[in-house]
Design an enzyme around this catalytic site. Sequence first.
Site, short mmCIF file in Angstrom:
data_model
loop_
_atom_site.label_atom_id
_atom_site.label_comp_id
_atom_site.label_asym_id
_atom_site.label_seq_id
_atom_site.Cartn_x
_atom_site.Cartn_y
_atom_site.Cartn_z
N SER A 150 -9.59 2.92 8.32
CA SER A 150 -8.46 3.80 8.61
C SER A 150 -7.91 3.59 10.02
O SER A 150 -6.71 3.73 10.24
CB SER A 150 -8.87 5.27 8.43
OG SER A 150 -9.90 5.62 9.34
N GLU A 190 6.62 -10.41 -6.07
CA GLU A 190 5.18 -10.16 -6.05
C GLU A 190 4.79 -9.35 -4.82
O GLU A 190 3.89 -8.51 -4.87
CB GLU A 190 4.42 -11.49 -6.08
CG GLU A 190 4.59 -12.25 -7.38
CD GLU A 190 3.42 -13.18 -7.67
OE1 GLU A 190 2.36 -13.04 -7.04
OE2 GLU A 190 3.58 -14.04 -8.54
N LEU A 191 5.48 -9.60 -3.72
CA LEU A 191 5.13 -8.95 -2.47
C LEU A 191 5.36 -7.44 -2.53
O LEU A 191 4.61 -6.67 -1.91
CB LEU A 191 5.93 -9.56 -1.32
CG LEU A 191 5.53 -9.20 0.10
CD1 LEU A 191 4.06 -9.50 0.35
CD2 LEU A 191 6.41 -9.94 1.09
N ARG A 246 2.69 -2.13 -1.71
CA ARG A 246 3.56 -1.12 -1.10
C ARG A 246 2.86 -0.33 -0.01
O ARG A 246 3.48 0.03 0.99
CB ARG A 246 4.06 -0.16 -2.18
CG ARG A 246 4.92 -0.83 -3.23
CD ARG A 246 5.38 0.16 -4.29
NE ARG A 246 4.25 0.72 -5.02
CZ ARG A 246 3.65 0.12 -6.05
NH1 ARG A 246 4.06 -1.07 -6.45
NH2 ARG A 246 2.65 0.70 -6.68
N ARG A 291 23.67 -8.49 -3.28
CA ARG A 291 24.83 -7.70 -3.68
C ARG A 291 25.93 -7.81 -2.64
O ARG A 291 27.11 -7.69 -2.94
CB ARG A 291 24.43 -6.23 -3.86
CG ARG A 291 25.52 -5.37 -4.45
CD ARG A 291 25.08 -3.92 -4.54
NE ARG A 291 26.09 -3.09 -5.17
CZ ARG A 291 26.13 -1.76 -5.10
NH1 ARG A 291 25.21 -1.13 -4.39
NH2 ARG A 291 27.08 -1.08 -5.71
N ARG A 326 25.36 -12.91 -8.46
CA ARG A 326 23.94 -13.16 -8.18
C ARG A 326 23.11 -13.26 -9.45
O ARG A 326 22.02 -13.79 -9.44
CB ARG A 326 23.37 -12.06 -7.28
CG ARG A 326 23.34 -10.67 -7.92
CD ARG A 326 22.72 -9.66 -6.99
NE ARG A 326 22.93 -8.30 -7.48
CZ ARG A 326 22.36 -7.22 -6.94
NH1 ARG A 326 21.55 -7.35 -5.91
NH2 ARG A 326 22.60 -6.01 -7.43
N ASN A 353 0.44 -2.94 8.20
CA ASN A 353 -0.65 -2.63 9.12
C ASN A 353 -1.84 -3.55 8.84
O ASN A 353 -1.90 -4.24 7.82
CB ASN A 353 -1.03 -1.14 9.06
CG ASN A 353 -1.65 -0.73 7.74
OD1 ASN A 353 -2.63 -1.32 7.27
ND2 ASN A 353 -1.11 0.32 7.12
N ARG A 368 -4.94 -3.07 8.08
CA ARG A 368 -5.75 -2.82 6.88
C ARG A 368 -5.11 -3.47 5.66
O ARG A 368 -5.77 -4.12 4.86
CB ARG A 368 -5.91 -1.32 6.66
CG ARG A 368 -6.97 -0.95 5.65
CD ARG A 368 -7.10 0.56 5.51
NE ARG A 368 -8.38 0.94 4.94
CZ ARG A 368 -8.74 2.21 4.75
NH1 ARG A 368 -7.92 3.20 5.11
NH2 ARG A 368 -9.92 2.50 4.23
N ARG A 375 -3.73 -12.95 -1.68
CA ARG A 375 -2.59 -13.85 -1.89
C ARG A 375 -2.85 -15.27 -1.42
O ARG A 375 -1.98 -16.13 -1.58
CB ARG A 375 -1.35 -13.27 -1.22
CG ARG A 375 -0.85 -11.99 -1.88
CD ARG A 375 -0.60 -12.19 -3.35
NE ARG A 375 -0.01 -11.00 -3.97
CZ ARG A 375 0.41 -10.93 -5.22
NH1 ARG A 375 0.30 -12.00 -6.01
NH2 ARG A 375 0.93 -9.82 -5.71
#
Length: 258
Positions: free
Chosen positions: A86, A107-108, A112, A123, A186, A202, A204, A213
């Site tokens: 943490s 994929e990235l 989240r 767009r 597009r 961050n 962590r 990955r």
Amino acid sequence: MEPEVRIIARPQIDYEEVAAYLAEVGGESWLERLDRGELDDAQNLAEFAGRICYRSWEPGLNPNVRRVRTDQDAYLRNILASAHGSVLEHVNFTFVLHGVSRVVTHELVRHRAGTAVSQESLRFVRLDDLPFWFPDWAQEDAELMERATALLEQMEAFQHWMAERFHLDDQGVPFSEKKAKTSFMRRFAPEGVATGLVWTANVRTLRHVIESRTASGAEEEIRLLFGKVADLLAKEAPALFGDYVVEDGAWTPAWRKV
């Protein structure tokens, strides 16, 4: 087109405010031990966050703490080994990812937690060409490259034809109309088209994403990208990213699930 990574922002500590805090709670000797170079703030911030949890700036401030680690590398190794992850969430790095495909960005976004993303919007941004990354094995296949290049050239030509068809470069065309037509155009770009984004994460999160990955089963381009991310971070904060073993492009940490 080769994916590129640059670190464009890193933690910055206000040492005067840290000193004012430590003057109240004790522990000024901790601040005196620190290196304060530009690339030290990430590790210093992680150590600061860890020590506040136990008031372990120096022996005696917490009656339960009679001995403290004074070597930062050893302290942070203990943070990683004890999975005290943490405190690593306070340390953020911001990257600009350039020339990465929408295969990668799709994929990235699955990662989240602990991230922030601002991506080039097709767009609003009209495509003049379709920059594309080919792995080495594909480039060695002459017929594949001939057919792929011909297809991309045809798709690029169609983008230019649509722009002319919709009169997007004529004087006085409202931006709202340009935006609507560009959004339609597009849809005829391949998922492999290169794009750019700003990505913040961050430590962590970074430790988890680097491991997952760059693993052998990860998608080829994203493995390449996060190998570069890991290389940069190992130089930026070796005490936080120096425990990895690299084998065949896979970065495996000594301590998981921090």
